[in-house]
Design a protein around this motif. Structure first.
Motif, PDB file in Angstrom:
ATOM      1  N   THR A  38       0.820  -1.214   0.000  1.00 26.45           N
ATOM      2  CA  THR A  38       0.000   0.000   0.000  1.00 26.45           C
ATOM      3  C   THR A  38       0.854   1.264   0.000  1.00 26.45           C
ATOM      4  O   THR A  38       0.556   2.215  -0.719  1.00 26.45           O
ATOM      5  CB  THR A  38      -0.996   0.007   1.174  1.00 26.45           C
ATOM      6  OG1 THR A  38      -0.292  -0.160   2.397  1.00 26.45           O
ATOM      7  CG2 THR A  38      -2.018  -1.104   1.022  1.00 26.45           C
ATOM      8  N   ASP A  71      -6.027   2.468  -4.846  1.00 26.07           N
ATOM      9  CA  ASP A  71      -6.436   2.900  -6.185  1.00 26.07           C
ATOM     10  C   ASP A  71      -7.861   3.431  -6.254  1.00 26.07           C
ATOM     11  O   ASP A  71      -8.173   4.247  -7.118  1.00 26.07           O
ATOM     12  CB  ASP A  71      -6.284   1.754  -7.190  1.00 26.07           C
ATOM     13  CG  ASP A  71      -4.829   1.377  -7.416  1.00 26.07           C
ATOM     14  OD1 ASP A  71      -3.939   2.176  -7.057  1.00 26.07           O
ATOM     15  OD2 ASP A  71      -4.587   0.283  -7.941  1.00 26.07           O
ATOM     16  N   GLN A  72      -8.716   2.998  -5.350  1.00 24.86           N
ATOM     17  CA  GLN A  72     -10.103   3.447  -5.427  1.00 24.86           C
ATOM     18  C   GLN A  72     -10.217   4.959  -5.275  1.00 24.86           C
ATOM     19  O   GLN A  72     -11.174   5.555  -5.745  1.00 24.86           O
ATOM     20  CB  GLN A  72     -10.964   2.737  -4.389  1.00 24.86           C
ATOM     21  CG  GLN A  72     -10.655   3.116  -2.953  1.00 24.86           C
ATOM     22  CD  GLN A  72     -11.492   2.336  -1.970  1.00 24.86           C
ATOM     23  OE1 GLN A  72     -12.563   1.851  -2.306  1.00 24.86           O
ATOM     24  NE2 GLN A  72     -11.015   2.206  -0.753  1.00 24.86           N
ATOM     25  N   TRP A  73      -9.231   5.571  -4.665  1.00 24.52           N
ATOM     26  CA  TRP A  73      -9.264   7.031  -4.502  1.00 24.52           C
ATOM     27  C   TRP A  73      -8.438   7.729  -5.568  1.00 24.52           C
ATOM     28  O   TRP A  73      -8.745   8.847  -5.960  1.00 24.52           O
ATOM     29  CB  TRP A  73      -8.758   7.396  -3.106  1.00 24.52           C
ATOM     30  CG  TRP A  73      -9.569   6.726  -2.046  1.00 24.52           C
ATOM     31  CD1 TRP A  73      -9.149   5.733  -1.210  1.00 24.52           C
ATOM     32  CD2 TRP A  73     -10.957   6.942  -1.750  1.00 24.52           C
ATOM     33  NE1 TRP A  73     -10.189   5.326  -0.412  1.00 24.52           N
ATOM     34  CE2 TRP A  73     -11.310   6.050  -0.711  1.00 24.52           C
ATOM     35  CE3 TRP A  73     -11.928   7.806  -2.239  1.00 24.52           C
ATOM     36  CZ2 TRP A  73     -12.588   5.998  -0.169  1.00 24.52           C
ATOM     37  CZ3 TRP A  73     -13.203   7.745  -1.698  1.00 24.52           C
ATOM     38  CH2 TRP A  73     -13.522   6.857  -0.683  1.00 24.52           C
ATOM     39  N   GLU A  74      -7.384   7.088  -6.020  1.00 22.34           N
ATOM     40  CA  GLU A  74      -6.499   7.707  -7.013  1.00 22.34           C
ATOM     41  C   GLU A  74      -6.978   7.510  -8.439  1.00 22.34           C
ATOM     42  O   GLU A  74      -6.753   8.341  -9.297  1.00 22.34           O
ATOM     43  CB  GLU A  74      -5.075   7.156  -6.856  1.00 22.34           C
ATOM     44  CG  GLU A  74      -4.454   7.430  -5.517  1.00 22.34           C
ATOM     45  CD  GLU A  74      -4.285   8.908  -5.220  1.00 22.34           C
ATOM     46  OE1 GLU A  74      -3.952   9.669  -6.141  1.00 22.34           O
ATOM     47  OE2 GLU A  74      -4.513   9.301  -4.063  1.00 22.34           O
ATOM     48  N   GLU A  75      -7.599   6.367  -8.722  1.00 17.93           N
ATOM     49  CA  GLU A  75      -8.027   6.045 -10.076  1.00 17.93           C
ATOM     50  C   GLU A  75      -9.545   5.885 -10.117  1.00 17.93           C
ATOM     51  O   GLU A  75     -10.081   4.945 -10.671  1.00 17.93           O
ATOM     52  CB  GLU A  75      -7.333   4.761 -10.560  1.00 17.93           C
ATOM     53  CG  GLU A  75      -5.833   4.910 -10.651  1.00 17.93           C
ATOM     54  CD  GLU A  75      -5.149   3.642 -11.118  1.00 17.93           C
ATOM     55  OE1 GLU A  75      -5.819   2.706 -11.546  1.00 17.93           O
ATOM     56  OE2 GLU A  75      -3.910   3.602 -11.010  1.00 17.93           O
ATOM     57  N   ASN A  76     -10.234   6.831  -9.530  1.00 20.61           N
ATOM     58  CA  ASN A  76     -11.684   6.783  -9.418  1.00 20.61           C
ATOM     59  C   ASN A  76     -12.315   7.387 -10.675  1.00 20.61           C
ATOM     60  O   ASN A  76     -11.977   8.506 -11.067  1.00 20.61           O
ATOM     61  CB  ASN A  76     -12.114   7.556  -8.166  1.00 20.61           C
ATOM     62  CG  ASN A  76     -13.575   7.386  -7.844  1.00 20.61           C
ATOM     63  OD1 ASN A  76     -14.416   7.387  -8.740  1.00 20.61           O
ATOM     64  ND2 ASN A  76     -13.865   7.259  -6.571  1.00 20.61           N
ATOM     65  N   LEU A  79     -13.672  11.018 -10.457  1.00 24.13           N
ATOM     66  CA  LEU A  79     -12.839  12.196 -10.196  1.00 24.13           C
ATOM     67  C   LEU A  79     -13.079  13.235 -11.293  1.00 24.13           C
ATOM     68  O   LEU A  79     -12.976  12.935 -12.483  1.00 24.13           O
ATOM     69  CB  LEU A  79     -11.357  11.822 -10.146  1.00 24.13           C
ATOM     70  CG  LEU A  79     -10.893  11.095  -8.899  1.00 24.13           C
ATOM     71  CD1 LEU A  79      -9.429  10.719  -9.031  1.00 24.13           C
ATOM     72  CD2 LEU A  79     -11.086  11.941  -7.669  1.00 24.13           C
TER      73      LEU A  79
END
Length: 82
Positions: A38, A71-76, A79
């Motif tokens: 992570t 990734d759920q927050w970075e590659e959402n 966005l």
């Protein structure tokens, strides 16, 4: 230790230290591997590179599950949409 630690011993030490510290969650030898995955992903490292370092199979489902949390927050897909 003269002979070093075996992989199982590392996990045992981590579990014992966590218990002695009074931590309610049971840490195991898997805890630092997940932390490696992570933390590395948060710094933008590729899954294949992380897999190699952490000794996972290149397309490990377990590793993918760990990385999904990051990734759920970075590659959402939402966005910039909402």
């Amino acid at each position: 230790m003269e002979g070093g630690l075996q992989p199982e011993s590392v996990g045992d030490v981590i579990t014992r230290v966590g218990a002695r510290a009074g931590i309610k969650i049971r840490f195991t030898g898997q805890s630092p591997r997940r932390g490696l995955a992570t933390s590395s992903r948060l710094k933008g490292h590729d899954q294949i590179v992380i897999a190699k370092q952490g000794e996972w199979a290149p397309h490990s489902k377990v590793l993918a599950g760990y990385l999904e949390v990051v990734d759920q927050w970075e590659e959402n897909a939402l966005l910039g949409v909402l």
